[in-house]
Design a protein around this motif. Structure first.
Motif, PDB file in Angstrom:
ATOM      1  N   VAL A   1       0.838  -1.195   0.000  1.00 51.48           N
ATOM      2  CA  VAL A   1       0.000   0.000   0.000  1.00 51.48           C
ATOM      3  C   VAL A   1       0.873   1.244   0.000  1.00 51.48           C
ATOM      4  CG1 VAL A   1      -1.829   1.269   1.189  1.00 51.48           C
ATOM      5  CG2 VAL A   1      -1.785  -1.228   1.299  1.00 51.48           C
ATOM      6  N   CYS A   2       0.474   2.243  -0.777  1.00 50.15           N
ATOM      7  CA  CYS A   2       1.082   3.571  -0.732  1.00 50.15           C
ATOM      8  C   CYS A   2       0.010   4.549  -0.280  1.00 50.15           C
ATOM      9  CB  CYS A   2       1.621   3.970  -2.095  1.00 50.15           C
ATOM     10  SG  CYS A   2       2.341   5.639  -2.157  1.00 50.15           S
ATOM     11  N   SER A   3       0.310   5.347   0.751  1.00 50.23           N
ATOM     12  CA  SER A   3      -0.642   6.350   1.225  1.00 50.23           C
ATOM     13  C   SER A   3       0.111   7.446   1.955  1.00 50.23           C
ATOM     14  CB  SER A   3      -1.693   5.718   2.146  1.00 50.23           C
ATOM     15  OG  SER A   3      -1.102   5.252   3.347  1.00 50.23           O
ATOM     16  N   CYS A   4      -0.586   8.537   2.208  1.00 53.47           N
ATOM     17  CA  CYS A   4      -0.014   9.665   2.943  1.00 53.47           C
ATOM     18  C   CYS A   4      -0.597   9.706   4.353  1.00 53.47           C
ATOM     19  CB  CYS A   4      -0.308  10.984   2.236  1.00 53.47           C
ATOM     20  SG  CYS A   4       0.505  11.180   0.632  1.00 53.47           S
ATOM     21  N   ASP A   5       0.207  10.194   5.296  1.00 51.03           N
ATOM     22  CA  ASP A   5      -0.301  10.384   6.650  1.00 51.03           C
ATOM     23  C   ASP A   5      -0.857  11.806   6.777  1.00 51.03           C
ATOM     24  OD1 ASP A   5       1.888  12.088   6.945  1.00 51.03           O
ATOM     25  OD2 ASP A   5       3.074  10.623   8.063  1.00 51.03           O
ATOM     26  N   ASN A   6      -1.267  12.181   7.986  1.00 55.30           N
ATOM     27  CA  ASN A   6      -1.888  13.495   8.188  1.00 55.30           C
ATOM     28  C   ASN A   6      -0.910  14.656   8.028  1.00 55.30           C
ATOM     29  OD1 ASN A   6      -4.498  12.592   8.605  1.00 55.30           O
ATOM     30  ND2 ASN A   6      -4.205  12.311  10.798  1.00 55.30           N
ATOM     31  N   ASN A   7       0.391  14.363   7.971  1.00 52.47           N
ATOM     32  CA  ASN A   7       1.391  15.400   7.708  1.00 52.47           C
ATOM     33  C   ASN A   7       1.766  15.478   6.227  1.00 52.47           C
ATOM     34  OD1 ASN A   7       1.701  16.179  10.465  1.00 52.47           O
ATOM     35  ND2 ASN A   7       2.925  14.320  10.806  1.00 52.47           N
ATOM     36  N   GLY A   8       1.144  14.624   5.421  1.00 47.78           N
ATOM     37  CA  GLY A   8       1.432  14.637   3.992  1.00 47.78           C
ATOM     38  C   GLY A   8       2.620  13.811   3.588  1.00 47.78           C
ATOM     39  N   GLN A   9       3.211  13.074   4.531  1.00 54.47           N
ATOM     40  CA  GLN A   9       4.350  12.226   4.200  1.00 54.47           C
ATOM     41  C   GLN A   9       3.877  10.941   3.534  1.00 54.47           C
ATOM     42  OE1 GLN A   9       6.125  11.791   8.095  1.00 54.47           O
ATOM     43  NE2 GLN A   9       7.571  13.442   7.722  1.00 54.47           N
ATOM     44  N   ALA A  10       4.557  10.540   2.455  1.00 54.99           N
ATOM     45  CA  ALA A  10       4.201   9.315   1.737  1.00 54.99           C
ATOM     46  C   ALA A  10       4.864   8.112   2.399  1.00 54.99           C
ATOM     47  CB  ALA A  10       4.626   9.416   0.279  1.00 54.99           C
ATOM     48  N   TRP A  11       4.099   7.034   2.519  1.00 56.46           N
ATOM     49  CA  TRP A  11       4.576   5.796   3.137  1.00 56.46           C
ATOM     50  C   TRP A  11       4.289   4.617   2.221  1.00 56.46           C
ATOM     51  CZ3 TRP A  11       6.771   5.271   8.130  1.00 56.46           C
ATOM     52  CH2 TRP A  11       6.795   6.441   8.896  1.00 56.46           C
ATOM     53  N   ILE A  12       5.168   3.609   2.290  1.00 60.24           N
ATOM     54  CA  ILE A  12       4.925   2.317   1.657  1.00 60.24           C
ATOM     55  C   ILE A  12       4.779   1.289   2.772  1.00 60.24           C
ATOM     56  CG2 ILE A  12       5.798   0.516   0.137  1.00 60.24           C
ATOM     57  CD1 ILE A  12       5.134   3.034  -1.363  1.00 60.24           C
ATOM     58  N   TYR A  13       3.638   0.602   2.799  1.00 57.67           N
ATOM     59  CA  TYR A  13       3.371  -0.414   3.815  1.00 57.67           C
ATOM     60  C   TYR A  13       3.303  -1.777   3.143  1.00 57.67           C
ATOM     61  CZ  TYR A  13       1.746   3.696   6.419  1.00 57.67           C
ATOM     62  OH  TYR A  13       1.652   4.919   7.027  1.00 57.67           O
ATOM     63  N   LEU A  14       3.938  -2.769   3.755  1.00 53.99           N
ATOM     64  CA  LEU A  14       3.839  -4.152   3.305  1.00 53.99           C
ATOM     65  C   LEU A  14       3.206  -4.976   4.418  1.00 53.99           C
ATOM     66  CD1 LEU A  14       7.335  -4.703   1.605  1.00 53.99           C
ATOM     67  CD2 LEU A  14       5.172  -4.040   0.550  1.00 53.99           C
ATOM     68  N   LEU A  15       2.137  -5.713   4.075  1.00 52.77           N
ATOM     69  CA  LEU A  15       1.409  -6.500   5.053  1.00 52.77           C
ATOM     70  C   LEU A  15       1.302  -7.939   4.576  1.00 52.77           C
ATOM     71  CD1 LEU A  15      -0.358  -3.559   4.561  1.00 52.77           C
ATOM     72  CD2 LEU A  15      -1.180  -4.301   6.798  1.00 52.77           C
ATOM     73  N   GLU A  16       1.447  -8.862   5.525  1.00 49.31           N
ATOM     74  CA  GLU A  16       1.369 -10.280   5.199  1.00 49.31           C
ATOM     75  C   GLU A  16       1.100 -11.065   6.479  1.00 49.31           C
ATOM     76  OE1 GLU A  16       3.857 -13.482   2.439  1.00 49.31           O
ATOM     77  OE2 GLU A  16       4.878 -11.739   3.290  1.00 49.31           O
ATOM     78  N   ASP A  17       0.335 -12.163   6.372  1.00 50.75           N
ATOM     79  CA  ASP A  17       0.048 -13.028   7.525  1.00 50.75           C
ATOM     80  C   ASP A  17      -0.520 -12.237   8.698  1.00 50.75           C
ATOM     81  OD1 ASP A  17       0.998 -15.242   6.135  1.00 50.75           O
ATOM     82  OD2 ASP A  17       3.052 -14.912   6.815  1.00 50.75           O
ATOM     83  N   ASP A  18      -1.491 -11.367   8.398  1.00 49.84           N
ATOM     84  CA  ASP A  18      -2.168 -10.561   9.415  1.00 49.84           C
ATOM     85  C   ASP A  18      -1.213  -9.654  10.189  1.00 49.84           C
ATOM     86  OD1 ASP A  18      -4.439  -9.640  10.713  1.00 49.84           O
ATOM     87  OD2 ASP A  18      -4.231 -11.068  12.367  1.00 49.84           O
ATOM     88  N   LYS A  19      -0.105  -9.276   9.571  1.00 46.00           N
ATOM     89  CA  LYS A  19       0.868  -8.409  10.244  1.00 46.00           C
ATOM     90  C   LYS A  19       1.371  -7.337   9.284  1.00 46.00           C
ATOM     91  CE  LYS A  19       3.620 -11.749  11.311  1.00 46.00           C
ATOM     92  NZ  LYS A  19       4.788 -12.519  11.842  1.00 46.00           N
ATOM     93  N   LEU A  20       1.724  -6.207   9.864  1.00 42.79           N
ATOM     94  CA  LEU A  20       2.448  -5.174   9.143  1.00 42.79           C
ATOM     95  C   LEU A  20       3.917  -5.544   9.203  1.00 42.79           C
ATOM     96  CD1 LEU A  20       2.552  -2.353   7.756  1.00 42.79           C
ATOM     97  CD2 LEU A  20       2.779  -1.369  10.056  1.00 42.79           C
ATOM     98  N   ILE A  21       4.477  -5.998   8.081  1.00 39.08           N
ATOM     99  CA  ILE A  21       5.846  -6.514   8.112  1.00 39.08           C
ATOM    100  C   ILE A  21       6.886  -5.435   7.867  1.00 39.08           C
ATOM    101  CG2 ILE A  21       5.155  -8.851   7.499  1.00 39.08           C
ATOM    102  CD1 ILE A  21       5.944  -8.302   4.640  1.00 39.08           C
ATOM    103  N   SER A  22       6.487  -4.326   7.235  1.00 32.36           N
ATOM    104  CA  SER A  22       7.442  -3.225   7.067  1.00 32.36           C
ATOM    105  C   SER A  22       6.690  -1.956   6.716  1.00 32.36           C
ATOM    106  CB  SER A  22       8.480  -3.539   5.986  1.00 32.36           C
ATOM    107  OG  SER A  22       7.911  -3.485   4.701  1.00 32.36           O
ATOM    108  N   LYS A  23       7.290  -0.808   7.056  1.00 35.47           N
ATOM    109  CA  LYS A  23       6.770   0.497   6.654  1.00 35.47           C
ATOM    110  C   LYS A  23       7.951   1.399   6.342  1.00 35.47           C
ATOM    111  CE  LYS A  23       6.163   2.105  11.446  1.00 35.47           C
ATOM    112  NZ  LYS A  23       5.200   2.717  12.399  1.00 35.47           N
ATOM    113  N   THR A  24       7.862   2.092   5.233  1.00 35.32           N
ATOM    114  CA  THR A  24       8.964   2.923   4.755  1.00 35.32           C
ATOM    115  C   THR A  24       8.444   4.321   4.468  1.00 35.32           C
ATOM    116  OG1 THR A  24       9.997   0.988   3.724  1.00 35.32           O
ATOM    117  CG2 THR A  24      10.789   3.160   3.053  1.00 35.32           C
ATOM    118  N   CYS A  25       9.016   5.310   5.126  1.00 41.25           N
ATOM    119  CA  CYS A  25       8.661   6.700   4.886  1.00 41.25           C
ATOM    120  C   CYS A  25       9.505   7.240   3.742  1.00 41.25           C
ATOM    121  CB  CYS A  25       8.863   7.539   6.143  1.00 41.25           C
ATOM    122  SG  CYS A  25       8.388   9.273   5.944  1.00 41.25           S
ATOM    123  N   LEU A  26       8.871   7.874   2.772  1.00 40.57           N
ATOM    124  CA  LEU A  26       9.575   8.392   1.608  1.00 40.57           C
ATOM    125  C   LEU A  26       9.893   9.873   1.739  1.00 40.57           C
ATOM    126  CD1 LEU A  26       7.502   6.649  -1.230  1.00 40.57           C
ATOM    127  CD2 LEU A  26       9.401   5.741   0.114  1.00 40.57           C
TER     128      LEU A  26
END
Length: 372
Positions: A309-334
Protein backbone atom coordinates in the motif's frame (compact mmCIF):
# COMPACT_ATOMS: atom_id res chain seq x y z
CA UNK A 1 18.42 -17.60 -33.56
CA UNK A 2 19.80 -21.11 -34.08
CA UNK A 3 22.04 -20.69 -31.04
CA UNK A 4 19.09 -19.52 -28.94
CA UNK A 5 17.26 -22.78 -29.63
CA UNK A 6 20.03 -24.60 -27.78
CA UNK A 7 19.61 -22.49 -24.65
CA UNK A 8 17.27 -23.58 -21.84
CA UNK A 9 14.07 -21.52 -21.87
CA UNK A 10 14.64 -20.50 -18.25
CA UNK A 11 17.97 -18.94 -19.26
CA UNK A 12 16.36 -17.09 -22.19
CA UNK A 13 13.77 -15.66 -19.77
CA UNK A 14 16.52 -14.53 -17.40
CA UNK A 15 18.40 -12.82 -20.23
CA UNK A 16 15.27 -11.08 -21.51
CA UNK A 17 14.41 -9.90 -17.99
CA UNK A 18 17.55 -7.74 -18.16
CA UNK A 19 16.82 -6.24 -21.59
CA UNK A 20 15.61 -2.59 -21.57
CA UNK A 21 11.81 -2.34 -22.00
CA UNK A 22 11.95 -0.41 -25.28
CA UNK A 23 13.93 -3.23 -26.91
CA UNK A 24 11.37 -5.82 -25.77
CA UNK A 25 8.75 -4.14 -27.96
CA UNK A 26 10.81 -4.95 -31.04
CA UNK A 27 11.45 -8.51 -29.85
CA UNK A 28 7.74 -9.36 -30.00
CA UNK A 29 8.20 -10.36 -33.64
CA UNK A 30 10.92 -12.93 -32.90
CA UNK A 31 8.50 -15.79 -32.23
CA UNK A 32 5.06 -16.59 -30.85
CA UNK A 33 6.72 -17.91 -27.71
CA UNK A 34 8.55 -14.65 -27.10
CA UNK A 35 5.42 -12.62 -27.75
CA UNK A 36 3.45 -14.77 -25.30
CA UNK A 37 6.20 -14.29 -22.72
CA UNK A 38 5.89 -10.50 -22.94
CA UNK A 39 2.15 -10.81 -22.26
CA UNK A 40 2.86 -12.81 -19.11
CA UNK A 41 2.45 -10.65 -15.99
CA UNK A 42 4.85 -12.94 -14.15
CA UNK A 43 7.61 -12.01 -16.57
CA UNK A 44 6.80 -8.32 -16.19
CA UNK A 45 6.89 -8.63 -12.41
CA UNK A 46 10.27 -10.34 -12.53
CA UNK A 47 11.87 -7.89 -14.95
CA UNK A 48 14.89 -6.19 -13.39
CA UNK A 49 13.57 -2.71 -14.18
CA UNK A 50 10.01 -3.19 -13.01
CA UNK A 51 8.21 -1.00 -10.47
CA UNK A 52 4.81 -0.87 -8.81
CA UNK A 53 3.98 2.69 -7.77
CA UNK A 54 4.19 6.07 -9.48
CA UNK A 55 4.53 9.13 -7.23
CA UNK A 56 4.36 12.72 -8.47
CA UNK A 57 5.20 15.96 -6.67
CA UNK A 58 4.90 19.47 -8.10
CA UNK A 59 8.12 19.18 -10.06
CA UNK A 60 9.26 15.55 -10.09
CA UNK A 61 7.95 12.05 -10.77
CA UNK A 62 9.26 8.89 -9.13
CA UNK A 63 8.88 5.15 -9.52
CA UNK A 64 8.84 2.87 -6.49
CA UNK A 65 9.84 -0.78 -6.55
CA UNK A 66 9.55 -2.99 -3.47
CA UNK A 67 11.55 -6.15 -4.22
CA UNK A 68 13.66 -7.01 -2.36
CA UNK A 69 13.60 -3.61 -0.63
CA UNK A 70 11.80 -0.32 -1.27
CA UNK A 71 13.71 1.66 -3.92
CA UNK A 72 12.67 5.12 -5.16
CA UNK A 73 13.95 6.37 -8.50
CA UNK A 74 13.33 9.68 -10.22
CA UNK A 75 11.83 9.25 -13.68
CA UNK A 76 13.00 11.43 -16.60
CA UNK A 77 10.57 14.07 -17.88
CA UNK A 78 11.99 14.19 -21.39
CA UNK A 79 8.89 12.89 -23.14
CA UNK A 80 6.19 14.99 -24.82
CA UNK A 81 3.75 16.55 -22.39
CA UNK A 82 5.48 15.67 -19.14
CA UNK A 83 7.69 18.75 -19.16
CA UNK A 84 5.13 21.06 -20.71
CA UNK A 85 3.87 24.07 -18.80
CA UNK A 86 2.22 23.90 -16.37
CA UNK A 87 3.93 20.85 -14.88
CA UNK A 88 1.62 20.33 -11.93
CA UNK A 89 -0.51 17.20 -12.15
CA UNK A 90 -4.08 17.18 -10.88
CA UNK A 91 -4.67 13.43 -10.78
CA UNK A 92 -3.39 10.04 -11.94
CA UNK A 93 -5.63 7.29 -13.30
CA UNK A 94 -4.19 3.80 -13.74
CA UNK A 95 -5.74 2.30 -16.88
CA UNK A 96 -3.98 -1.06 -16.45
CA UNK A 97 -1.57 -0.71 -19.38
CA UNK A 98 -1.38 3.10 -19.54
CA UNK A 99 -1.61 6.08 -17.20
CA UNK A 100 -3.80 9.15 -17.58
CA UNK A 101 -2.15 12.19 -16.00
CA UNK A 102 -4.47 15.19 -15.75
CA UNK A 103 -2.74 18.55 -15.73
CA UNK A 104 -4.01 22.08 -15.25
CA UNK A 105 -4.40 22.19 -19.02
CA UNK A 106 -4.99 18.98 -20.93
CA UNK A 107 -4.00 15.44 -20.15
CA UNK A 108 -0.93 13.26 -20.71
CA UNK A 109 -1.33 9.63 -21.77
CA UNK A 110 1.81 7.88 -20.55
CA UNK A 111 3.53 4.52 -20.34
CA UNK A 112 6.27 5.24 -17.78
CA UNK A 113 7.88 1.82 -18.28
CA UNK A 114 8.50 2.47 -21.99
CA UNK A 115 9.07 6.19 -21.52
CA UNK A 116 6.35 7.08 -24.04
CA UNK A 117 3.75 9.81 -23.65
CA UNK A 118 1.50 12.12 -25.63
CA UNK A 119 -0.15 15.36 -24.56
CA UNK A 120 -3.78 15.95 -25.54
CA UNK A 121 -5.63 19.22 -25.13
CA UNK A 122 -9.38 18.97 -24.49
CA UNK A 123 -11.66 20.39 -27.15
CA UNK A 124 -13.62 22.51 -24.68
CA UNK A 125 -12.99 24.03 -21.28
CA UNK A 126 -15.53 22.91 -18.71
CA UNK A 127 -15.96 23.87 -15.07
CA UNK A 128 -14.84 20.44 -13.92
CA UNK A 129 -13.12 17.81 -16.04
CA UNK A 130 -12.50 14.29 -14.80
CA UNK A 131 -10.38 12.10 -17.08
CA UNK A 132 -11.82 8.76 -16.05
CA UNK A 133 -9.83 6.30 -18.07
CA UNK A 134 -8.83 4.69 -21.35
CA UNK A 135 -10.53 1.65 -22.83
CA UNK A 136 -9.43 -0.51 -25.73
CA UNK A 137 -11.70 -2.52 -28.00
CA UNK A 138 -10.35 -4.32 -31.07
CA UNK A 139 -7.06 -2.42 -30.66
CA UNK A 140 -8.89 0.92 -30.87
CA UNK A 141 -8.34 3.26 -27.93
CA UNK A 142 -10.83 5.71 -26.49
CA UNK A 143 -10.40 8.14 -23.60
CA UNK A 144 -13.42 8.94 -21.43
CA UNK A 145 -13.91 12.38 -19.84
CA UNK A 146 -16.67 13.47 -17.47
CA UNK A 147 -17.34 17.18 -16.92
CA UNK A 148 -19.87 19.78 -15.79
CA UNK A 149 -20.97 22.64 -18.03
CA UNK A 150 -23.68 25.08 -16.99
CA UNK A 151 -24.92 22.55 -14.39
CA UNK A 152 -25.19 19.89 -17.10
CA UNK A 153 -23.32 16.59 -16.85
CA UNK A 154 -21.34 15.88 -20.02
CA UNK A 155 -19.64 12.67 -21.11
CA UNK A 156 -16.96 13.08 -23.77
CA UNK A 157 -14.99 10.37 -25.55
CA UNK A 158 -11.81 10.90 -27.52
CA UNK A 159 -11.04 8.39 -30.27
CA UNK A 160 -7.28 8.20 -30.82
CA UNK A 161 -7.50 6.59 -34.26
CA UNK A 162 -9.92 9.24 -35.57
CA UNK A 163 -8.59 12.21 -33.56
CA UNK A 164 -12.21 12.96 -32.79
CA UNK A 165 -14.13 14.13 -29.72
CA UNK A 166 -17.74 13.02 -29.25
CA UNK A 167 -19.84 14.43 -26.42
CA UNK A 168 -23.35 13.91 -25.13
CA UNK A 169 -25.30 14.74 -22.02
CA UNK A 170 -25.03 12.20 -19.26
CA UNK A 171 -27.81 9.77 -18.58
CA UNK A 172 -27.80 7.66 -15.42
CA UNK A 173 -30.23 4.80 -15.14
CA UNK A 174 -30.93 5.37 -11.43
CA UNK A 175 -30.38 8.00 -8.75
CA UNK A 176 -26.74 7.38 -7.80
CA UNK A 177 -23.77 9.53 -6.84
CA UNK A 178 -20.11 9.17 -7.72
CA UNK A 179 -17.97 8.30 -4.70
CA UNK A 180 -14.52 9.10 -6.09
CA UNK A 181 -12.82 9.20 -9.47
CA UNK A 182 -10.04 7.19 -7.84
CA UNK A 183 -12.36 4.19 -7.88
CA UNK A 184 -12.68 4.17 -11.68
CA UNK A 185 -11.08 1.10 -13.24
CA UNK A 186 -10.63 -0.07 -16.82
CA UNK A 187 -11.19 -3.77 -17.54
CA UNK A 188 -11.54 -5.48 -20.92
CA UNK A 189 -12.71 -2.40 -22.78
CA UNK A 190 -15.16 -1.21 -20.13
CA UNK A 191 -14.99 1.46 -17.41
CA UNK A 192 -16.39 0.75 -13.94
CA UNK A 193 -16.98 3.03 -10.94
CA UNK A 194 -17.95 2.60 -7.30
CA UNK A 195 -21.29 4.33 -6.69
CA UNK A 196 -23.61 4.58 -3.72
CA UNK A 197 -27.39 4.71 -3.75
CA UNK A 198 -27.64 5.55 -0.05
CA UNK A 199 -24.62 7.12 1.62
CA UNK A 200 -25.95 6.37 5.11
CA UNK A 201 -26.26 2.67 4.31
CA UNK A 202 -22.94 0.74 4.06
CA UNK A 203 -24.74 -1.87 1.92
CA UNK A 204 -25.90 0.78 -0.55
CA UNK A 205 -22.60 0.71 -2.43
CA UNK A 206 -22.34 -0.96 -5.82
CA UNK A 207 -20.42 -0.91 -9.10
CA UNK A 208 -21.76 0.87 -12.18
CA UNK A 209 -20.44 0.69 -15.72
CA UNK A 210 -20.59 2.92 -18.76
CA UNK A 211 -22.19 1.48 -21.88
CA UNK A 212 -20.72 3.12 -24.99
CA UNK A 213 -23.36 1.81 -27.36
CA UNK A 214 -26.31 2.92 -25.21
CA UNK A 215 -24.48 6.02 -23.90
CA UNK A 216 -25.70 5.40 -20.38
CA UNK A 217 -24.28 4.71 -16.93
CA UNK A 218 -26.06 1.87 -15.18
CA UNK A 219 -25.87 -0.59 -12.30
CA UNK A 220 -23.53 -3.57 -12.77
CA UNK A 221 -23.16 -5.47 -9.48
CA UNK A 222 -23.09 -5.13 -5.70
CA UNK A 223 -20.03 -4.63 -3.55
CA UNK A 224 -19.38 -6.97 -0.62
CA UNK A 225 -19.15 -3.98 1.73
CA UNK A 226 -19.38 -0.20 1.85
CA UNK A 227 -18.25 2.76 3.91
CA UNK A 228 -19.32 3.32 7.49
CA UNK A 229 -17.45 6.64 7.63
CA UNK A 230 -16.14 9.14 5.08
CA UNK A 231 -12.59 8.35 6.19
CA UNK A 232 -12.96 4.62 5.46
CA UNK A 233 -10.75 3.40 2.64
CA UNK A 234 -12.69 1.88 -0.24
CA UNK A 235 -10.70 1.29 -3.43
CA UNK A 236 -11.62 -0.86 -6.42
CA UNK A 237 -8.83 -2.37 -8.53
CA UNK A 238 -8.30 -4.97 -11.24
CA UNK A 239 -6.98 -8.26 -9.87
CA UNK A 240 -4.91 -10.68 -11.99
CA UNK A 241 -6.10 -9.14 -15.22
CA UNK A 242 -9.73 -10.32 -15.25
CA UNK A 243 -11.06 -10.08 -11.70
CA UNK A 244 -11.94 -7.21 -9.35
CA UNK A 245 -10.36 -6.62 -5.96
CA UNK A 246 -11.62 -4.24 -3.29
CA UNK A 247 -9.69 -2.81 -0.35
CA UNK A 248 -11.70 -1.70 2.68
CA UNK A 249 -10.32 -0.23 5.90
CA UNK A 250 -12.49 0.90 8.77
CA UNK A 251 -11.19 4.17 10.21
CA UNK A 252 -12.43 3.18 13.68
CA UNK A 253 -11.14 -0.39 14.07
CA UNK A 254 -8.23 -0.04 11.54
CA UNK A 255 -9.11 -3.51 10.22
CA UNK A 256 -8.19 -4.03 6.56
CA UNK A 257 -10.13 -6.42 4.34
CA UNK A 258 -9.31 -7.43 0.78
CA UNK A 259 -12.16 -8.85 -1.28
CA UNK A 260 -11.83 -10.43 -4.72
CA UNK A 261 -14.48 -11.65 -7.15
CA UNK A 262 -14.95 -15.40 -7.35
CA UNK A 263 -14.91 -15.50 -11.14
CA UNK A 264 -13.65 -13.49 -14.08
CA UNK A 265 -15.67 -10.38 -14.82
CA UNK A 266 -18.09 -10.67 -17.72
CA UNK A 267 -18.75 -7.11 -18.83
CA UNK A 268 -22.09 -8.07 -20.35
CA UNK A 269 -23.63 -9.46 -17.17
CA UNK A 270 -22.88 -8.58 -13.56
CA UNK A 271 -25.80 -10.50 -12.06
CA UNK A 272 -23.66 -13.49 -11.13
CA UNK A 273 -20.71 -11.57 -9.64
CA UNK A 274 -19.81 -13.02 -6.24
CA UNK A 275 -17.14 -11.95 -3.77
CA UNK A 276 -14.89 -13.73 -1.27
CA UNK A 277 -12.69 -12.37 1.49
CA UNK A 278 -9.17 -12.89 0.19
CA UNK A 279 -7.23 -11.60 3.19
CA UNK A 280 -7.78 -9.63 6.39
CA UNK A 281 -5.50 -7.68 8.69
CA UNK A 282 -6.68 -6.89 12.20
CA UNK A 283 -3.45 -6.86 14.19
CA UNK A 284 -2.61 -3.88 16.43
CA UNK A 285 -0.78 -0.80 15.11
CA UNK A 286 -2.14 -0.96 11.59
CA UNK A 287 -1.64 2.38 9.78
CA UNK A 288 -4.46 4.71 8.77
CA UNK A 289 -4.64 4.33 4.99
CA UNK A 290 -6.81 7.47 4.60
CA UNK A 291 -5.53 10.70 6.13
CA UNK A 292 -8.11 13.07 7.59
CA UNK A 293 -6.80 16.26 5.93
CA UNK A 294 -7.57 15.65 2.26
CA UNK A 295 -9.21 12.22 2.58
CA UNK A 296 -7.17 10.87 -0.32
CA UNK A 297 -7.54 7.14 -0.94
CA UNK A 298 -4.58 4.73 -0.83
CA UNK A 299 -3.02 2.94 -3.80
CA UNK A 300 -2.45 -0.78 -3.45
CA UNK A 301 -1.62 -4.02 -5.21
CA UNK A 302 -1.76 -7.68 -4.22
CA UNK A 303 1.01 -10.20 -4.81
CA UNK A 304 0.14 -13.66 -3.58
CA UNK A 305 -0.87 -13.17 0.05
CA UNK A 306 1.09 -9.95 0.44
CA UNK A 307 -0.48 -6.51 0.32
CA UNK A 308 1.52 -3.42 -0.67
CA UNK A 309 0.00 0.00 0.00
CA UNK A 310 1.08 3.57 -0.73
CA UNK A 311 -0.64 6.35 1.22
CA UNK A 312 -0.01 9.67 2.94
CA UNK A 313 -0.30 10.38 6.65
CA UNK A 314 -1.89 13.50 8.19
CA UNK A 315 1.39 15.40 7.71
CA UNK A 316 1.43 14.64 3.99
CA UNK A 317 4.35 12.23 4.20
CA UNK A 318 4.20 9.32 1.74
CA UNK A 319 4.58 5.80 3.14
CA UNK A 320 4.92 2.32 1.66
CA UNK A 321 3.37 -0.41 3.81
CA UNK A 322 3.84 -4.15 3.31
CA UNK A 323 1.41 -6.50 5.05
CA UNK A 324 1.37 -10.28 5.20
CA UNK A 325 0.05 -13.03 7.52
CA UNK A 326 -2.17 -10.56 9.41
CA UNK A 327 0.87 -8.41 10.24
CA UNK A 328 2.45 -5.17 9.14
CA UNK A 329 5.85 -6.51 8.11
CA UNK A 330 7.44 -3.23 7.07
CA UNK A 331 6.77 0.50 6.65
CA UNK A 332 8.96 2.92 4.76
CA UNK A 333 8.66 6.70 4.89
CA UNK A 334 9.58 8.39 1.61
CA UNK A 335 9.96 11.85 3.14
CA UNK A 336 13.71 11.94 2.54
CA UNK A 337 13.16 11.63 -1.22
CA UNK A 338 9.61 12.69 -1.99
CA UNK A 339 8.17 16.03 -0.88
CA UNK A 340 4.87 16.12 1.00
CA UNK A 341 1.36 15.55 -0.37
CA UNK A 342 2.35 13.77 -3.58
CA UNK A 343 -0.05 12.12 -5.99
CA UNK A 344 0.36 8.36 -6.23
CA UNK A 345 -1.03 5.36 -8.08
CA UNK A 346 -0.15 1.80 -8.91
CA UNK A 347 1.17 0.80 -12.30
CA UNK A 348 1.78 -2.71 -13.59
CA UNK A 349 4.51 -2.48 -16.25
CA UNK A 350 3.31 -3.26 -19.77
CA UNK A 351 4.58 -3.20 -23.34
CA UNK A 352 1.47 -1.44 -24.61
CA UNK A 353 2.65 1.51 -26.66
CA UNK A 354 0.97 4.88 -26.25
CA UNK A 355 -1.57 5.22 -29.08
CA UNK A 356 -0.52 7.86 -31.60
CA UNK A 357 -3.45 10.21 -32.04
CA UNK A 358 -3.71 11.28 -35.64
CA UNK A 359 -2.87 14.97 -35.82
CA UNK A 360 -2.10 15.10 -32.10
CA UNK A 361 1.31 13.45 -32.00
CA UNK A 362 2.97 16.20 -34.02
CA UNK A 363 1.23 18.80 -31.84
CA UNK A 364 2.62 17.14 -28.73
CA UNK A 365 6.14 17.10 -30.15
CA UNK A 366 5.83 20.78 -31.10
CA UNK A 367 4.52 21.64 -27.63
CA UNK A 368 7.32 19.70 -25.94
CA UNK A 369 10.06 21.25 -28.12
CA UNK A 370 9.04 24.90 -27.89
CA UNK A 371 7.30 25.17 -24.52
CA UNK A 372 9.82 23.50 -22.21
Amino acid sequence: MAHLKNLPWELIEEILSRVPPKALVRFRAVSKQWNALFEDKRFMNNHKKTFRFIIATKRKIYSVSIDPVVVVRELPLGTPGLRSYPLKFQSFVDCNDLLLCRKERGVVVWNPWLGQSIWIQPRVIDSLMVFNGIVCNNKKYKMVVFSYRDTNEIWTTYDFSLDKWVEYKSRISSSVNLVSVETAVSLNGTLYWVYFSNKTDPLGYHISKFDFSRKIMYYFCNLPCGRNHDADALVLRVFRGDWFSLLKQCIVTKKIDIWVTKDKINSEDGSNVGWMNYMSFSSPKLPDLVETVRFSQPSYFIEGKRLAVCSCDNNGQAWIYLLEDDKLISKTCLDDVVSRWPLHCTFVPSLVQVPAARGRLSLSLFFWKYCT
